[in-house]
Write a protein that holds these residues in place. Sequence first.
Motif, PDB file in Angstrom:
ATOM      1  N   PRO A   4     -10.484  -5.570  -5.936  1.00 10.83           N
ATOM      2  CA  PRO A   4     -10.349  -5.784  -4.472  1.00 10.83           C
ATOM      3  C   PRO A   4      -8.868  -6.391  -4.223  1.00 10.83           C
ATOM      4  O   PRO A   4      -8.255  -6.814  -4.978  1.00 10.83           O
ATOM      5  CB  PRO A   4     -11.463  -6.967  -4.552  1.00 10.83           C
ATOM      6  CG  PRO A   4     -12.264  -6.803  -5.631  1.00 10.83           C
ATOM      7  CD  PRO A   4     -11.476  -6.170  -6.685  1.00 10.83           C
ATOM      8  N   GLY A   5      -8.367  -5.813  -2.916  1.00  9.50           N
ATOM      9  CA  GLY A   5      -7.028  -6.333  -2.445  1.00  9.50           C
ATOM     10  C   GLY A   5      -6.058  -5.185  -2.791  1.00  9.50           C
ATOM     11  O   GLY A   5      -4.960  -5.569  -2.509  1.00  9.50           O
ATOM     12  N   SER A   6      -6.458  -4.264  -3.369  1.00  7.81           N
ATOM     13  CA  SER A   6      -5.386  -3.172  -3.588  1.00  7.81           C
ATOM     14  C   SER A   6      -5.068  -2.602  -2.307  1.00  7.81           C
ATOM     15  O   SER A   6      -5.782  -2.155  -1.323  1.00  7.81           O
ATOM     16  CB  SER A   6      -6.073  -2.004  -4.446  1.00  7.81           C
ATOM     17  OG  SER A   6      -5.113  -0.896  -4.354  1.00  7.81           O
ATOM     18  N   ARG A   7      -3.818  -2.445  -2.149  1.00 14.47           N
ATOM     19  CA  ARG A   7      -3.089  -1.882  -0.813  1.00 14.47           C
ATOM     20  C   ARG A   7      -2.717  -0.214  -0.976  1.00 14.47           C
ATOM     21  O   ARG A   7      -2.749   0.292  -0.113  1.00 14.47           O
ATOM     22  CB  ARG A   7      -1.943  -2.786  -0.474  1.00 14.47           C
ATOM     23  CG  ARG A   7      -2.149  -4.118   0.126  1.00 14.47           C
ATOM     24  CD  ARG A   7      -0.882  -4.817  -0.235  1.00 14.47           C
ATOM     25  NE  ARG A   7       0.051  -4.356   0.902  1.00 14.47           N
ATOM     26  CZ  ARG A   7       1.575  -4.378   0.577  1.00 14.47           C
ATOM     27  NH1 ARG A   7       1.983  -4.478  -0.798  1.00 14.47           N
ATOM     28  NH2 ARG A   7       2.244  -3.931   1.523  1.00 14.47           N
ATOM     29  N   PHE A   8      -2.876   0.158  -2.168  1.00 19.58           N
ATOM     30  CA  PHE A   8      -2.512   1.645  -2.424  1.00 19.58           C
ATOM     31  C   PHE A   8      -3.608   2.227  -2.891  1.00 19.58           C
ATOM     32  O   PHE A   8      -3.530   3.515  -2.502  1.00 19.58           O
ATOM     33  CB  PHE A   8      -1.192   1.577  -3.333  1.00 19.58           C
ATOM     34  CG  PHE A   8      -0.097   0.983  -3.118  1.00 19.58           C
ATOM     35  CD1 PHE A   8       0.780   1.547  -1.973  1.00 19.58           C
ATOM     36  CD2 PHE A   8       0.388  -0.047  -3.407  1.00 19.58           C
ATOM     37  CE1 PHE A   8       1.896   0.975  -1.255  1.00 19.58           C
ATOM     38  CE2 PHE A   8       1.767  -0.631  -3.042  1.00 19.58           C
ATOM     39  CZ  PHE A   8       2.411  -0.108  -2.070  1.00 19.58           C
ATOM     40  N   VAL A   9      -4.291   1.806  -3.843  1.00 23.38           N
ATOM     41  CA  VAL A   9      -5.120   2.737  -4.631  1.00 23.38           C
ATOM     42  C   VAL A   9      -6.825   2.907  -4.059  1.00 23.38           C
ATOM     43  O   VAL A   9      -7.103   1.893  -3.682  1.00 23.38           O
ATOM     44  CB  VAL A   9      -5.444   2.285  -6.137  1.00 23.38           C
ATOM     45  CG1 VAL A   9      -6.272   3.000  -6.870  1.00 23.38           C
ATOM     46  CG2 VAL A   9      -4.047   1.986  -6.859  1.00 23.38           C
TER      47      VAL A   9
END
Lengths: 202, 251
Positions: free
Chosen positions: A128-133
Amino acid sequence: MKTVTIVPTGTANTASVVAGLTRLGAAVEVISTAGDVQSAAGVVLPGVGSFGAAMGRIESLGLTAALRERIEAGRPTLAVCVGMQLLGRGSEESPSSTGLHVLEETVSRFGDGVIVPQMGWNRVEPDPGSRFVEAGWAYFANSYRLDRVPEGWVGSSTDHGGSFPSALERGDVLACQFHPELSGQWGARLLDRWLQRVEEAA
Amino acid sequence: MTLASRVIPCLDIKDGRVVKGIRFQGLRDAGDPVECAALYEQQGADEIVLLDVSATPEGRGHALNTVGAVRTVLSIPLSVGGGVRSADDAGRLLEAGADKVGINTAAVSRPVLIAEIAERFGTQCTVLAVDGAAGPTGWAVVVESGMKRTGLDVVEWCRKAVAVGAGEILLTSWDRDGTRSGYDLDLIRSVSAAVTVPVIASGGADRAGHLVEAIGAGASAALIASILHDGDTTVGDLKQALTAAGIVVRP
Protein backbone atom coordinates in the motif's frame (compact mmCIF):
# COMPACT_ATOMS: atom_id res chain seq x y z
CA MET A 1 10.70 16.70 -24.37
CA LYS A 2 11.74 14.80 -21.24
CA THR A 3 15.50 14.38 -21.08
CA VAL A 4 16.87 11.43 -19.15
CA THR A 5 20.52 10.63 -18.57
CA ILE A 6 21.97 7.17 -18.22
CA VAL A 7 24.91 6.18 -16.05
CA PRO A 8 27.22 3.99 -18.16
CA THR A 9 27.61 1.02 -15.80
CA GLY A 10 28.59 -1.23 -18.72
CA THR A 11 27.55 -2.06 -22.26
CA ALA A 12 25.01 -4.85 -21.93
CA ASN A 13 21.32 -4.03 -22.12
CA THR A 14 21.77 -0.24 -22.31
CA ALA A 15 20.25 -0.36 -25.82
CA SER A 16 17.04 -1.87 -24.41
CA VAL A 17 16.76 0.82 -21.73
CA VAL A 18 17.36 3.55 -24.32
CA ALA A 19 14.79 2.00 -26.70
CA GLY A 20 12.19 1.67 -23.92
CA LEU A 21 12.55 5.31 -22.84
CA THR A 22 12.72 6.59 -26.43
CA ARG A 23 9.43 4.83 -27.29
CA LEU A 24 7.84 6.92 -24.51
CA GLY A 25 9.11 10.16 -26.03
CA ALA A 26 12.14 10.74 -23.81
CA ALA A 27 15.46 12.07 -25.10
CA VAL A 28 18.25 9.94 -23.68
CA GLU A 29 21.84 11.05 -22.99
CA VAL A 30 24.76 9.27 -21.39
CA ILE A 31 26.32 10.79 -18.25
CA SER A 32 30.03 11.23 -17.93
CA THR A 33 30.65 13.48 -14.92
CA ALA A 34 29.46 13.96 -11.35
CA GLY A 35 28.21 17.39 -12.46
CA ASP A 36 25.90 15.64 -14.93
CA VAL A 37 24.51 13.48 -12.13
CA GLN A 38 23.77 16.62 -10.10
CA SER A 39 22.20 18.63 -12.91
CA ALA A 40 20.20 15.93 -14.73
CA ALA A 41 16.41 16.04 -14.45
CA GLY A 42 16.26 12.24 -14.41
CA VAL A 43 19.00 9.68 -13.95
CA VAL A 44 18.85 5.99 -14.90
CA LEU A 45 21.19 3.55 -13.22
CA PRO A 46 21.04 0.37 -15.30
CA GLY A 47 22.66 -2.74 -13.97
CA VAL A 48 24.58 -5.27 -15.97
CA GLY A 49 26.99 -8.04 -15.21
CA SER A 50 28.21 -8.21 -11.65
CA PHE A 51 27.76 -5.93 -8.63
CA GLY A 52 31.52 -5.41 -8.34
CA ALA A 53 32.03 -4.56 -12.02
CA ALA A 54 29.14 -2.04 -12.07
CA MET A 55 30.32 -0.40 -8.82
CA GLY A 56 33.88 -0.30 -10.20
CA ARG A 57 32.67 1.65 -13.23
CA ILE A 58 30.78 4.13 -11.06
CA GLU A 59 33.82 4.66 -8.82
CA SER A 60 36.25 5.08 -11.70
CA LEU A 61 33.96 7.74 -13.18
CA GLY A 62 33.85 9.46 -9.77
CA LEU A 63 30.04 9.31 -9.58
CA THR A 64 29.58 7.57 -6.21
CA ALA A 65 28.98 10.61 -3.97
CA ALA A 66 26.80 12.44 -6.51
CA LEU A 67 24.58 9.38 -7.00
CA ARG A 68 24.24 8.81 -3.27
CA GLU A 69 23.30 12.47 -2.67
CA ARG A 70 20.73 12.40 -5.44
CA ILE A 71 19.08 9.22 -4.18
CA GLU A 72 19.08 10.40 -0.55
CA ALA A 73 17.41 13.64 -1.65
CA GLY A 74 14.68 11.62 -3.44
CA ARG A 75 15.37 13.23 -6.81
CA PRO A 76 14.11 11.38 -9.94
CA THR A 77 16.33 8.34 -10.26
CA LEU A 78 15.53 4.94 -11.76
CA ALA A 79 17.72 2.01 -10.73
CA VAL A 80 17.28 -1.24 -12.66
CA CYS A 81 18.31 -4.81 -11.76
CA VAL A 82 21.91 -4.68 -10.46
CA GLY A 83 21.33 -0.90 -10.34
CA MET A 84 18.83 -1.53 -7.54
CA GLN A 85 21.25 -3.83 -5.75
CA LEU A 86 23.93 -1.10 -5.84
CA LEU A 87 21.78 0.91 -3.40
CA GLY A 88 22.69 -1.63 -0.73
CA ARG A 89 25.75 -1.88 1.47
CA GLY A 90 27.29 -4.83 -0.36
CA SER A 91 26.60 -8.10 -2.13
CA GLU A 92 27.43 -11.75 -1.71
CA GLU A 93 28.28 -11.67 -5.41
CA SER A 94 31.26 -9.33 -4.93
CA PRO A 95 32.24 -9.46 -1.24
CA SER A 96 35.15 -7.02 -1.64
CA SER A 97 32.98 -4.22 -3.11
CA THR A 98 31.03 -1.61 -1.20
CA GLY A 99 27.79 -0.42 -2.81
CA LEU A 100 26.39 3.11 -2.90
CA HIS A 101 25.30 2.31 0.66
CA VAL A 102 22.13 4.36 0.61
CA LEU A 103 20.56 1.34 2.33
CA GLU A 104 21.94 -0.75 5.17
CA GLU A 105 20.52 -3.88 3.54
CA THR A 106 22.71 -6.33 1.65
CA VAL A 107 22.26 -8.44 -1.45
CA SER A 108 22.27 -12.24 -1.38
CA ARG A 109 21.87 -15.14 -3.78
CA PHE A 110 18.58 -17.03 -4.21
CA GLY A 111 18.51 -20.22 -2.15
CA ASP A 112 18.48 -23.81 -3.37
CA GLY A 113 15.38 -25.38 -4.83
CA VAL A 114 14.57 -22.67 -7.35
CA ILE A 115 15.82 -22.00 -10.86
CA VAL A 116 18.80 -19.61 -10.75
CA PRO A 117 19.11 -17.23 -12.53
CA GLN A 118 15.45 -16.33 -12.01
CA MET A 119 14.87 -15.87 -15.73
CA GLY A 120 11.41 -14.97 -16.90
CA TRP A 121 8.14 -13.40 -15.83
CA ASN A 122 6.99 -13.23 -12.23
CA ARG A 123 4.24 -11.45 -10.31
CA VAL A 124 4.90 -8.08 -8.68
CA GLU A 125 2.60 -7.00 -5.85
CA PRO A 126 2.99 -3.42 -4.59
CA ASP A 127 2.63 -2.59 -0.90
CA PRO A 128 0.00 0.00 0.00
CA GLY A 129 1.21 3.53 -0.74
CA SER A 130 3.10 2.72 -3.94
CA ARG A 131 3.02 5.65 -6.37
CA PHE A 132 4.65 3.86 -9.28
CA VAL A 133 3.93 0.13 -9.26
CA GLU A 134 0.66 -1.60 -10.19
CA ALA A 135 0.20 -5.33 -9.59
CA GLY A 136 1.25 -7.30 -12.65
CA TRP A 137 3.88 -9.42 -14.41
CA ALA A 138 7.46 -8.28 -14.81
CA TYR A 139 10.51 -9.76 -16.53
CA PHE A 140 13.40 -10.76 -14.25
CA ALA A 141 16.94 -11.96 -15.02
CA ASN A 142 18.79 -12.15 -11.71
CA SER A 143 20.58 -14.52 -9.37
CA TYR A 144 20.84 -12.06 -6.45
CA ARG A 145 18.38 -9.73 -4.71
CA LEU A 146 18.02 -7.45 -1.67
CA ASP A 147 16.98 -9.27 1.52
CA ARG A 148 14.19 -7.02 2.73
CA VAL A 149 12.42 -3.68 2.35
CA PRO A 150 14.39 -0.98 4.19
CA GLU A 151 12.65 1.30 6.64
CA GLY A 152 11.33 4.49 5.07
CA TRP A 153 10.83 2.92 1.63
CA VAL A 154 7.67 1.55 0.00
CA GLY A 155 8.30 -1.91 -1.40
CA SER A 156 6.77 -4.29 -3.89
CA SER A 157 7.17 -8.01 -3.44
CA THR A 158 7.75 -11.06 -5.60
CA ASP A 159 8.03 -14.74 -4.71
CA HIS A 160 10.91 -16.88 -5.91
CA GLY A 161 11.60 -19.49 -3.26
CA GLY A 162 10.36 -16.91 -0.73
CA SER A 163 9.33 -13.28 -0.90
CA PHE A 164 11.87 -10.61 -1.83
CA PRO A 165 11.60 -6.87 -2.59
CA SER A 166 11.18 -6.55 -6.36
CA ALA A 167 10.82 -2.75 -6.26
CA LEU A 168 11.55 0.07 -3.81
CA GLU A 169 10.47 3.68 -3.98
CA ARG A 170 11.01 6.82 -1.95
CA GLY A 171 10.32 10.31 -3.24
CA ASP A 172 11.01 10.19 -6.96
CA VAL A 173 13.50 7.36 -6.64
CA LEU A 174 12.31 4.06 -8.13
CA ALA A 175 14.44 0.92 -7.91
CA CYS A 176 13.34 -2.24 -9.75
CA GLN A 177 14.89 -5.68 -9.54
CA PHE A 178 12.97 -6.56 -12.72
CA HIS A 179 13.51 -4.93 -16.11
CA PRO A 180 10.69 -2.44 -16.78
CA GLU A 181 12.11 -1.84 -20.28
CA LEU A 182 11.53 -5.55 -21.04
CA SER A 183 8.22 -5.95 -19.22
CA GLY A 184 5.85 -5.25 -22.12
CA GLN A 185 3.02 -2.73 -21.76
CA TRP A 186 3.01 -3.10 -17.97
CA GLY A 187 6.66 -2.02 -17.87
CA ALA A 188 6.07 0.81 -20.32
CA ARG A 189 3.33 2.23 -18.09
CA LEU A 190 5.68 2.07 -15.10
CA LEU A 191 8.44 3.90 -17.01
CA ASP A 192 5.91 6.47 -18.15
CA ARG A 193 4.81 7.20 -14.57
CA TRP A 194 8.44 7.72 -13.58
CA LEU A 195 9.06 9.95 -16.62
CA GLN A 196 6.12 12.09 -15.56
CA ARG A 197 7.85 12.66 -12.22
CA VAL A 198 11.03 13.63 -14.10
CA GLU A 199 9.07 16.21 -16.03
CA GLU A 200 7.24 17.59 -13.00
CA ALA A 201 10.37 17.77 -10.85
CA ALA A 202 12.44 19.48 -13.56
CA MET B 1 7.23 -20.30 -6.80
CA THR B 2 5.27 -18.40 -9.36
CA LEU B 3 7.77 -17.90 -12.16
CA ALA B 4 5.68 -18.30 -15.32
CA SER B 5 6.51 -20.81 -18.02
CA ARG B 6 7.54 -18.95 -21.17
CA VAL B 7 6.40 -19.23 -24.78
CA ILE B 8 9.18 -17.99 -27.06
CA PRO B 9 8.79 -17.51 -30.81
CA CYS B 10 12.05 -18.08 -32.67
CA LEU B 11 12.89 -16.18 -35.83
CA ASP B 12 15.62 -17.71 -37.97
CA ILE B 13 17.13 -14.78 -39.87
CA LYS B 14 18.96 -14.88 -43.17
CA ASP B 15 19.90 -11.74 -45.12
CA GLY B 16 17.40 -9.66 -43.18
CA ARG B 17 14.45 -12.04 -43.66
CA VAL B 18 12.79 -14.67 -41.46
CA VAL B 19 13.33 -18.17 -42.88
CA LYS B 20 12.43 -21.66 -41.74
CA GLY B 21 13.64 -25.07 -42.84
CA ILE B 22 13.54 -28.68 -41.73
CA ARG B 23 16.53 -29.98 -39.79
CA PHE B 24 18.23 -26.66 -40.58
CA GLN B 25 18.02 -27.25 -44.39
CA GLY B 26 15.70 -26.20 -47.26
CA LEU B 27 15.08 -22.69 -45.93
CA ARG B 28 11.94 -20.89 -47.09
CA ASP B 29 10.94 -17.24 -46.59
CA ALA B 30 8.65 -16.57 -43.62
CA GLY B 31 8.42 -12.79 -43.48
CA ASP B 32 9.90 -9.55 -42.16
CA PRO B 33 11.61 -9.89 -38.75
CA VAL B 34 10.37 -6.58 -37.31
CA GLU B 35 6.77 -7.30 -38.34
CA CYS B 36 6.93 -10.87 -37.03
CA ALA B 37 8.48 -9.83 -33.69
CA ALA B 38 5.92 -7.04 -33.15
CA LEU B 39 3.04 -9.36 -34.04
CA TYR B 40 4.23 -12.08 -31.65
CA GLU B 41 4.72 -9.59 -28.81
CA GLN B 42 1.17 -8.39 -29.37
CA GLN B 43 -0.03 -12.02 -29.23
CA GLY B 44 1.58 -12.40 -25.80
CA ALA B 45 5.06 -13.78 -26.53
CA ASP B 46 7.28 -13.73 -23.43
CA GLU B 47 10.51 -13.21 -25.32
CA ILE B 48 11.84 -13.36 -28.88
CA VAL B 49 14.79 -15.43 -30.05
CA LEU B 50 16.59 -14.35 -33.22
CA LEU B 51 18.92 -16.91 -34.75
CA ASP B 52 21.18 -15.60 -37.47
CA VAL B 53 21.53 -18.50 -39.90
CA SER B 54 23.50 -16.50 -42.51
CA ALA B 55 26.77 -18.10 -43.46
CA THR B 56 28.49 -14.99 -44.83
CA PRO B 57 30.08 -11.83 -43.38
CA GLU B 58 27.53 -9.73 -45.31
CA GLY B 59 24.78 -11.71 -43.63
CA ARG B 60 26.30 -10.99 -40.22
CA GLY B 61 26.18 -7.26 -40.97
CA HIS B 62 22.50 -7.59 -41.85
CA ALA B 63 21.92 -9.39 -38.57
CA LEU B 64 23.18 -6.43 -36.49
CA ASN B 65 20.81 -4.14 -38.39
CA THR B 66 17.96 -6.58 -37.83
CA VAL B 67 18.68 -6.73 -34.09
CA GLY B 68 18.62 -2.92 -33.92
CA ALA B 69 15.39 -2.66 -35.91
CA VAL B 70 13.63 -5.33 -33.82
CA ARG B 71 14.85 -3.71 -30.56
CA THR B 72 13.26 -0.41 -31.52
CA VAL B 73 9.77 -1.91 -31.53
CA LEU B 74 10.16 -4.70 -28.97
CA SER B 75 9.41 -4.22 -25.24
CA ILE B 76 10.08 -7.83 -24.24
CA PRO B 77 13.47 -9.59 -24.03
CA LEU B 78 15.45 -10.31 -27.17
CA SER B 79 17.87 -13.22 -27.24
CA VAL B 80 20.19 -13.43 -30.26
CA GLY B 81 22.41 -16.22 -31.48
CA GLY B 82 24.24 -17.40 -34.56
CA GLY B 83 27.87 -16.91 -35.51
CA VAL B 84 29.07 -15.58 -32.14
CA ARG B 85 32.79 -16.43 -31.93
CA SER B 86 34.13 -13.99 -29.33
CA ALA B 87 33.14 -11.80 -26.40
CA ASP B 88 33.49 -8.85 -28.80
CA ASP B 89 30.91 -10.44 -31.13
CA ALA B 90 28.61 -10.79 -28.13
CA GLY B 91 29.26 -7.16 -27.16
CA ARG B 92 28.29 -5.96 -30.64
CA LEU B 93 24.96 -7.83 -30.47
CA LEU B 94 24.24 -6.45 -26.98
CA GLU B 95 25.07 -2.92 -28.11
CA ALA B 96 22.75 -3.37 -31.09
CA GLY B 97 19.91 -4.25 -28.73
CA ALA B 98 20.10 -7.91 -27.69
CA ASP B 99 19.49 -8.72 -24.01
CA LYS B 100 21.05 -12.18 -24.17
CA VAL B 101 23.49 -13.82 -26.51
CA GLY B 102 23.46 -17.47 -27.59
CA ILE B 103 26.67 -19.32 -28.34
CA ASN B 104 26.88 -22.70 -30.00
CA THR B 105 29.60 -23.97 -32.34
CA ALA B 106 32.29 -21.57 -31.10
CA ALA B 107 31.73 -22.68 -27.49
CA VAL B 108 32.26 -26.30 -28.51
CA SER B 109 35.57 -25.43 -30.22
CA ARG B 110 36.66 -23.12 -27.42
CA PRO B 111 34.71 -23.70 -24.17
CA VAL B 112 36.44 -20.79 -22.37
CA LEU B 113 34.30 -18.49 -24.54
CA ILE B 114 31.40 -19.21 -22.17
CA ALA B 115 33.37 -17.86 -19.19
CA GLU B 116 34.66 -14.89 -21.20
CA ILE B 117 31.14 -13.76 -22.08
CA ALA B 118 29.74 -14.51 -18.61
CA GLU B 119 32.50 -12.56 -16.86
CA ARG B 120 32.11 -9.54 -19.10
CA PHE B 121 28.32 -9.39 -19.42
CA GLY B 122 26.93 -11.66 -16.69
CA THR B 123 25.56 -15.19 -16.66
CA GLN B 124 22.05 -13.84 -17.33
CA CYS B 125 23.34 -12.69 -20.75
CA THR B 126 25.03 -15.97 -21.56
CA VAL B 127 22.88 -18.57 -23.30
CA LEU B 128 24.35 -21.89 -24.38
CA ALA B 129 22.60 -23.11 -27.51
CA VAL B 130 22.97 -26.86 -27.91
CA ASP B 131 21.82 -28.92 -30.86
CA GLY B 132 21.51 -32.58 -29.91
CA ALA B 133 21.06 -35.62 -32.15
CA ALA B 134 19.87 -38.93 -30.69
CA GLY B 135 22.43 -41.71 -30.79
CA PRO B 136 22.68 -45.26 -29.50
CA THR B 137 23.43 -43.98 -25.98
CA GLY B 138 22.08 -40.54 -25.23
CA TRP B 139 22.51 -37.51 -27.48
CA ALA B 140 25.53 -36.19 -29.33
CA VAL B 141 26.20 -32.46 -29.71
CA VAL B 142 26.01 -31.46 -33.38
CA VAL B 143 27.55 -28.23 -34.69
CA GLU B 144 27.83 -26.16 -37.87
CA SER B 145 24.03 -26.09 -38.34
CA GLY B 146 23.81 -29.80 -37.75
CA MET B 147 26.36 -30.71 -40.42
CA LYS B 148 28.94 -32.05 -37.98
CA ARG B 149 28.43 -34.54 -35.17
CA THR B 150 30.89 -34.11 -32.27
CA GLY B 151 31.88 -36.72 -29.71
CA LEU B 152 30.39 -34.59 -26.92
CA ASP B 153 27.50 -35.89 -24.85
CA VAL B 154 24.72 -33.26 -24.62
CA VAL B 155 24.01 -33.72 -20.91
CA GLU B 156 27.70 -33.62 -19.94
CA TRP B 157 28.28 -30.58 -22.13
CA CYS B 158 25.37 -28.67 -20.57
CA ARG B 159 26.54 -29.49 -17.05
CA LYS B 160 30.04 -28.29 -17.86
CA ALA B 161 28.82 -25.10 -19.57
CA VAL B 162 26.66 -24.13 -16.59
CA ALA B 163 29.58 -24.67 -14.23
CA VAL B 164 31.62 -22.06 -16.14
CA GLY B 165 28.90 -19.44 -16.59
CA ALA B 166 26.03 -20.37 -18.94
CA GLY B 167 22.85 -18.87 -17.45
CA GLU B 168 20.34 -20.57 -19.74
CA ILE B 169 20.28 -23.54 -22.11
CA LEU B 170 18.53 -23.36 -25.46
CA LEU B 171 18.15 -27.06 -26.15
CA THR B 172 17.27 -28.03 -29.72
CA SER B 173 16.57 -31.55 -30.86
CA TRP B 174 18.15 -31.80 -34.29
CA ASP B 175 16.01 -34.87 -35.03
CA ARG B 176 12.79 -32.96 -34.37
CA ASP B 177 13.64 -29.47 -35.72
CA GLY B 178 10.95 -28.32 -38.14
CA THR B 179 9.32 -31.77 -38.24
CA ARG B 180 6.33 -30.84 -36.05
CA SER B 181 6.47 -34.29 -34.43
CA GLY B 182 6.71 -33.05 -30.81
CA TYR B 183 9.68 -32.15 -28.58
CA ASP B 184 12.23 -34.80 -27.61
CA LEU B 185 10.97 -35.21 -24.04
CA ASP B 186 13.70 -37.59 -22.90
CA LEU B 187 16.31 -35.07 -23.97
CA ILE B 188 14.54 -32.27 -22.03
CA ARG B 189 14.19 -34.49 -18.96
CA SER B 190 17.85 -35.50 -19.00
CA VAL B 191 19.21 -31.95 -19.34
CA SER B 192 16.72 -30.33 -16.91
CA ALA B 193 17.64 -32.85 -14.26
CA ALA B 194 21.36 -32.13 -14.72
CA VAL B 195 21.38 -28.31 -14.44
CA THR B 196 19.88 -25.60 -12.19
CA VAL B 197 19.54 -22.94 -14.90
CA PRO B 198 16.46 -22.59 -17.11
CA VAL B 199 16.16 -24.93 -20.11
CA ILE B 200 14.31 -23.81 -23.24
CA ALA B 201 12.85 -26.73 -25.19
CA SER B 202 13.22 -26.42 -28.95
CA GLY B 203 12.52 -28.49 -32.02
CA GLY B 204 9.35 -30.27 -33.04
CA ALA B 205 6.38 -28.28 -31.69
CA ASP B 206 3.15 -28.78 -33.63
CA ARG B 207 0.38 -28.11 -31.11
CA ALA B 208 -0.25 -26.87 -27.58
CA GLY B 209 -0.11 -30.40 -26.19
CA HIS B 210 3.55 -30.58 -27.18
CA LEU B 211 4.32 -27.45 -25.14
CA VAL B 212 2.48 -28.88 -22.15
CA GLU B 213 4.60 -32.04 -22.42
CA ALA B 214 7.87 -30.08 -22.66
CA ILE B 215 7.10 -28.05 -19.54
CA GLY B 216 6.01 -31.22 -17.76
CA ALA B 217 9.39 -32.71 -18.67
CA GLY B 218 11.18 -29.86 -16.89
CA ALA B 219 11.57 -27.07 -19.47
CA SER B 220 11.18 -23.48 -18.24
CA ALA B 221 10.18 -22.32 -21.69
CA ALA B 222 9.10 -23.67 -25.04
CA LEU B 223 10.45 -22.36 -28.33
CA ILE B 224 8.15 -22.34 -31.34
CA ALA B 225 8.70 -21.36 -34.95
CA SER B 226 7.04 -23.25 -37.83
CA ILE B 227 3.56 -23.38 -36.29
CA LEU B 228 3.50 -19.60 -35.82
CA HIS B 229 5.07 -18.60 -39.12
CA ASP B 230 2.62 -20.81 -40.99
CA GLY B 231 -0.23 -19.04 -39.19
CA ASP B 232 -1.62 -22.31 -37.81
CA THR B 233 -1.88 -20.93 -34.30
CA THR B 234 -1.10 -17.84 -32.20
CA VAL B 235 0.89 -17.36 -29.01
CA GLY B 236 -2.40 -16.39 -27.35
CA ASP B 237 -4.09 -19.68 -28.31
CA LEU B 238 -1.10 -21.68 -27.08
CA LYS B 239 -1.07 -19.83 -23.76
CA GLN B 240 -4.79 -20.42 -23.28
CA ALA B 241 -4.21 -24.12 -23.76
CA LEU B 242 -1.29 -24.09 -21.30
CA THR B 243 -3.44 -22.31 -18.71
CA ALA B 244 -6.20 -24.88 -19.23
CA ALA B 245 -3.60 -27.59 -18.56
CA GLY B 246 -2.77 -25.97 -15.20
CA ILE B 247 0.51 -24.35 -16.27
CA VAL B 248 1.21 -20.82 -15.02
CA VAL B 249 1.82 -18.40 -17.89
CA ARG B 250 1.85 -14.62 -18.11
CA PRO B 251 -1.61 -13.72 -19.41
